[in-house]
Design an enzyme around this catalytic site. Structure first.
Site, PDB file in Angstrom:
ATOM      1  N   CYS A   1      65.356  20.138  16.025  1.00 40.82           N
ATOM      2  CA  CYS A   1      66.789  20.587  15.114  1.00 40.82           C
ATOM      3  C   CYS A   1      67.915  19.130  15.689  1.00 40.82           C
ATOM      4  O   CYS A   1      68.827  19.601  15.045  1.00 40.82           O
ATOM      5  CB  CYS A   1      67.456  21.673  15.854  1.00 40.82           C
ATOM      6  SG  CYS A   1      68.073  21.621  18.138  1.00 40.82           S
TER       7      CYS A   1
ATOM      8  N   HIS B   1      67.729  -1.125  19.799  1.00 43.49           N
ATOM      9  CA  HIS B   1      66.630  -0.200  20.332  1.00 43.49           C
ATOM     10  C   HIS B   1      66.869   1.412  20.494  1.00 43.49           C
ATOM     11  O   HIS B   1      66.238   1.417  21.764  1.00 43.49           O
ATOM     12  CB  HIS B   1      65.558  -1.175  21.062  1.00 43.49           C
ATOM     13  CG  HIS B   1      64.567  -2.466  20.898  1.00 43.49           C
ATOM     14  ND1 HIS B   1      63.928  -2.790  21.672  1.00 43.49           N
ATOM     15  CD2 HIS B   1      64.384  -2.122  19.351  1.00 43.49           C
ATOM     16  CE1 HIS B   1      63.517  -4.392  20.551  1.00 43.49           C
ATOM     17  NE2 HIS B   1      63.753  -3.747  19.877  1.00 43.49           N
TER      18      HIS B   1
ATOM     19  N   SER C   1      62.264 -11.974  25.773  1.00 43.76           N
ATOM     20  CA  SER C   1      59.926 -13.156  25.650  1.00 43.76           C
ATOM     21  C   SER C   1      60.461 -13.593  24.125  1.00 43.76           C
ATOM     22  O   SER C   1      59.611 -13.961  23.344  1.00 43.76           O
ATOM     23  CB  SER C   1      59.334 -12.571  26.082  1.00 43.76           C
ATOM     24  OG  SER C   1      59.588 -11.129  25.622  1.00 43.76           O
TER      25      SER C   1
ATOM     26  N   ASN D   1      66.275 -18.697  29.762  1.00 39.88           N
ATOM     27  CA  ASN D   1      65.412 -17.285  29.905  1.00 39.88           C
ATOM     28  C   ASN D   1      64.590 -18.502  30.747  1.00 39.88           C
ATOM     29  O   ASN D   1      64.912 -19.116  31.103  1.00 39.88           O
ATOM     30  CB  ASN D   1      64.551 -17.318  28.608  1.00 39.88           C
ATOM     31  CG  ASN D   1      63.748 -15.688  28.816  1.00 39.88           C
ATOM     32  OD1 ASN D   1      64.484 -14.994  28.783  1.00 39.88           O
ATOM     33  ND2 ASN D   1      62.681 -16.300  28.896  1.00 39.88           N
TER      34      ASN D   1
ATOM     35  N   CYS E   1      66.538  16.367  20.353  1.00 41.42           N
ATOM     36  CA  CYS E   1      65.891  17.700  20.280  1.00 41.42           C
ATOM     37  C   CYS E   1      65.220  16.819  18.590  1.00 41.42           C
ATOM     38  O   CYS E   1      65.423  16.568  17.833  1.00 41.42           O
ATOM     39  CB  CYS E   1      65.739  18.691  20.416  1.00 41.42           C
ATOM     40  SG  CYS E   1      64.617  20.038  19.270  1.00 41.42           S
TER      41      CYS E   1
END
Ligand code: APR
Length: 266
Positions: A147, A136, A211, A235, A144
């Site tokens: 550009c 991710h 999750s 978890n 930017c």
């Protein structure tokens, strides 16, 4: 990146010694472990997760790609908020869970880390950056939109701290965004390809602090399973892939991974 239906979460107590022993027994013979991590591995470093109690989504859902690109107001709100949240991310230190995964890599047991996290803590803990796939993206790079010029997150933070609450590109005046994947946006193809290769190459996948409700990331453990890998999930809450796991440890990542690394002789 797409969310999928979430299960009803149930909060689990501290990891049972039996479950940790099962985790160790499962991973002792493994030679090509891949870690698949989510925000839960970094909560013990003081970074909130998204969907746990007190998670980011209880306060404010992140913007979608379309909302961010189309609305200067969304961009401004994002940057004003980041000015106060990014310093905590910059200051966060790897915890014992991150350090345990780095130790497993040094010991030759871990061949890679696939992470949904944008905090850079696996690399800071000592995992080879070339073996960490940031599915991710990263919060530590800013570009930017117009550009494609790039800065470090710290450089943009310094400008904000100097008074520019809504920074723009100093070269062309374009809007800035962090190098993170937003909902509605495709994952970087190279990261997805490398992650899929790791999922297919591992003999065990160690899933920590996710999750497992965001696609396509959550399909990687399924791919590993289909290719014959064992699966372990560490978890605090239940996940939609628990039934697929060979071992599930309901508890905190840090102490569990530290016990695992010690047992595997790192
Ligand atoms: N030890 C073990 N589990 C933990 C710990 C901990 N110390 N702290 C939190 N958890 C668990 C939570 O119970 C939760 O089930 O980690 C899980 C974190 O889940 P999410 O907050 O949904 O994080 P993640 O799976 O990484 O989210 C995926 O969603 O919004 C997006 O882009 C964002 O990459 C993120 C993606």
């Amino acid at each position: 990146m797409q969310p999928i239906d979430q299960p009803t979460p149930t909060v689990s107590p501290a990891a049972s010694p039996g479950a940790v022993a099962d985790l160790i027994a499962m991973l002792l013979p493994a030679r090509r472990i891949v870690a698949f991590t989510g925000a839960g591995i970094s909560t013990e470093s003081g970074i909130p997760d998204y969907r746990g109690p007190g998670g980011v989504w209880e306060r404010k859902a992140p913007p979608t790609l379309g909302d961010f690109l189309d609305n200067p107001e969304t961009q401004q709100a994002y940057w004003e908020r980041r000015r106060f949240t990014y310093p905590a991310l910059l200051a966060a230190e790897p915890n014992v869970g991150h350090l345990a995964l780095a130790a497993l890599e040094r010991a030759g047991r871990l061949i890679g880390v696939i992470t949904q996290n944008i905090d850079g803590l696996h690399q800071r803990a000592g995992n080879d950056p070339d073996r960490v796939v940031e599915l991710h993206g990263t919060a530590h790079r800013v570009g930017c939109i117009a550009c494609s010029a790039v800065w470090s997150g710290a450089e943009i933070q310094a400008r904000q701290d100097a008074g520019e609450s809504f920074p723009r590109c100093v070269l062309c005046g374009g809007a800035l965004r962090t190098a993170t994947v937003l909902f509605g946006e495709s994952l970087p193809p190279d990261a997805l390809r490398r992650a899929a290769s790791l999922a297919q190459a591992c003999d065990a996948m160690l899933i920590v602090g996710s999750s497992l409700v965001v696609q396509p990331a959550a399909s990687l453990p399924v791919l590993a399973r289909e290719r014959g890998a064992k699966l372990a999930i560490v978890n605090r809450m239940t996940t939609p892939l628990d039934a697929l796991a060979d071992v599930r440890v309901a508890g905190d990542a840090g102490p569990t991974l530290a016990a695992l690394a010690a047992a595997l002789g790192t």
